[in-house]
Design a protein around this motif. Sequence first.
Motif, PDB file in Angstrom:
ATOM      1  N   PHE A 179       0.812  -1.221   0.000  1.00 47.76           N
ATOM      2  CA  PHE A 179       0.000   0.000   0.000  1.00 47.76           C
ATOM      3  C   PHE A 179       0.846   1.272   0.000  1.00 47.76           C
ATOM      4  CE2 PHE A 179      -2.427  -3.413   1.958  1.00 47.76           C
ATOM      5  CZ  PHE A 179      -3.601  -3.372   1.230  1.00 47.76           C
ATOM      6  N   GLY A 180       2.156   1.129  -0.191  1.00 48.68           N
ATOM      7  CA  GLY A 180       3.023   2.294  -0.285  1.00 48.68           C
ATOM      8  C   GLY A 180       3.589   2.781   1.025  1.00 48.68           C
ATOM      9  N   ALA A 181       3.475   2.002   2.100  1.00 49.73           N
ATOM     10  CA  ALA A 181       4.084   2.381   3.372  1.00 49.73           C
ATOM     11  C   ALA A 181       5.584   2.109   3.323  1.00 49.73           C
ATOM     12  CB  ALA A 181       3.444   1.608   4.532  1.00 49.73           C
ATOM     13  N   MET A 182       6.360   2.973   3.900  1.00 49.19           N
ATOM     14  CA  MET A 182       7.813   2.860   3.893  1.00 49.19           C
ATOM     15  C   MET A 182       8.276   1.517   4.468  1.00 49.19           C
ATOM     16  SD  MET A 182      10.349   5.178   6.215  1.00 49.19           S
ATOM     17  CE  MET A 182       9.461   4.560   7.664  1.00 49.19           C
ATOM     18  N   PRO A 183       9.214   0.825   3.799  1.00 50.96           N
ATOM     19  CA  PRO A 183       9.767  -0.420   4.359  1.00 50.96           C
ATOM     20  C   PRO A 183      10.383  -0.164   5.728  1.00 50.96           C
ATOM     21  CG  PRO A 183      10.409  -0.190   2.064  1.00 50.96           C
ATOM     22  CD  PRO A 183       9.778   1.115   2.458  1.00 50.96           C
ATOM     23  N   CYS A 184      10.004  -0.983   6.705  1.00 40.75           N
ATOM     24  CA  CYS A 184      10.415  -0.767   8.093  1.00 40.75           C
ATOM     25  C   CYS A 184      11.051  -2.013   8.690  1.00 40.75           C
ATOM     26  CB  CYS A 184       9.212  -0.374   8.954  1.00 40.75           C
ATOM     27  SG  CYS A 184       8.505   1.220   8.536  1.00 40.75           S
ATOM     28  N   CYS A 185      11.793  -1.798   9.738  1.00 42.86           N
ATOM     29  CA  CYS A 185      12.382  -2.897  10.496  1.00 42.86           C
ATOM     30  C   CYS A 185      12.515  -2.450  11.942  1.00 42.86           C
ATOM     31  CB  CYS A 185      13.745  -3.283   9.917  1.00 42.86           C
ATOM     32  SG  CYS A 185      14.927  -1.917   9.919  1.00 42.86           S
TER      33      CYS A 185
END
Length: 461
Positions: free
Chosen positions: A329-335
């Motif tokens: 959905f276009g959310a920033m890749p996170c960790c």
Amino acid sequence: MESTVQENNPHFQATEMSTNQQSSANFMGKLKQNLIFRSKWAELNGAMGDLGTYIPIVLALTLASDLNLGTTLIFTGVYNFVTGAIYGVPMPVQPMKSIAAVAISNPDFGIPEVMAAGICTAGILFLLGATGLMQLVYTLIPISVVRGIQLAQGLSFAMTAVKYIKNVQDLGKSKSKGERDWLGLDGLLLALICAIFILIVNGAGEQQIENQESTERGNMRKRVKKIIFTLPSAFLIFLLGVILAIIRGPEAVKRFKFGPSRIEIVNISKQAWKQGFIKGTIPQLPLSVLNSVIAVCKLSTDLFPEKREITATSVSMTVGLMNLIGCWFGAMPCCHGAGGLAGQYKFGGRSGGCVALLGVAKLVLGLVLGSSMVKVLTQFPVGVLGVLLLFAGIELAMCSRDMNTKEESFVVLVCTSVSLVGSSAALGFLCGIVVHLILKMRNMDRDGYSCSSVLWFHRNP
């Protein structure tokens, strides 16, 4: 036949239902317990400890790659709340830095490529966690190598923070634009005052020792110190930054549009999948494994030894699930990240309620203002963010101080120096492993090591 009789037995069905209800109640009770604040002001302060990393990278991606800020705020807010409830510690949600760096520096690496890189990285991490391989890796890696990665990441954060404080930044291009003026609403003097304020309030992070003073003057001094030492320093500095951002860009406030940004599924072409994996996933994966899983688990064990459920398997799977959902959905890749955990702990975060509170704030901003608040964020004093990042980086770097032998310290410094000079955590990790093995083999005869004990590394607790 016996099972059929049991299923038709009302007493058996009632007992099974009661057991399920009790298990569900225990699970919900545990989640609720994980979200309880240890100290309201301390947890609020700790929630600000990771913003020195989060805001600059999110803002840079928004300006350089047209990231949907509203969608990112909504999804990362949900991530924060869920991970806080699951783990019961201030588990951070940070941008995937290697993917972000490629997107900022390469105009052809757009949002489809960014999301493809995030999904591929997440899929691999989820599989490593689900199969138990990540826990095996965590068990086998020597503690000195983990400390080397933590020290390198902490020093990297600190050096970036000094750059933010000293030089004017063009976050959209990830470049410095010359030395910062001493005076002004984003001046060097403001950053230094903020740093001194944090140092006075928080010190080096040590526990305050109460001195027994019998005089009235001594009691008054103790009360004043108690008030100063309990001030939410990071929260006050962030609040100051928000006020200064509004003063610096009042017209941006007038452009606020109420309501969430439109959430759409990202269309990822075959070429985007290919470029995302080659340019994004390959450099990001070693950093995610080492810093977002291995280092986070080790640091959480050091800081919260009672939290046995924080395993490499669970952390790897939560990172995977976050991005396997949000990136579409276009959310920033996170960790997760050891630096974020260290920063939130440094400023007082001790429970899952710390990051859950931050998650609620992100979610509200994403739903109410969406991407319209990007103009205000561009006016946020970068020097102030640099101060928060500096203390988070130092806190992470200080984790390496528990090395007890010269050999362990040697491996730490080799791993750290190669990681910093080569700008690659994977290269530093490989060099650290090689040096660890050579030192063990060199001492094999003297200490009575066998070949198998040399290859079977010192286990992490």
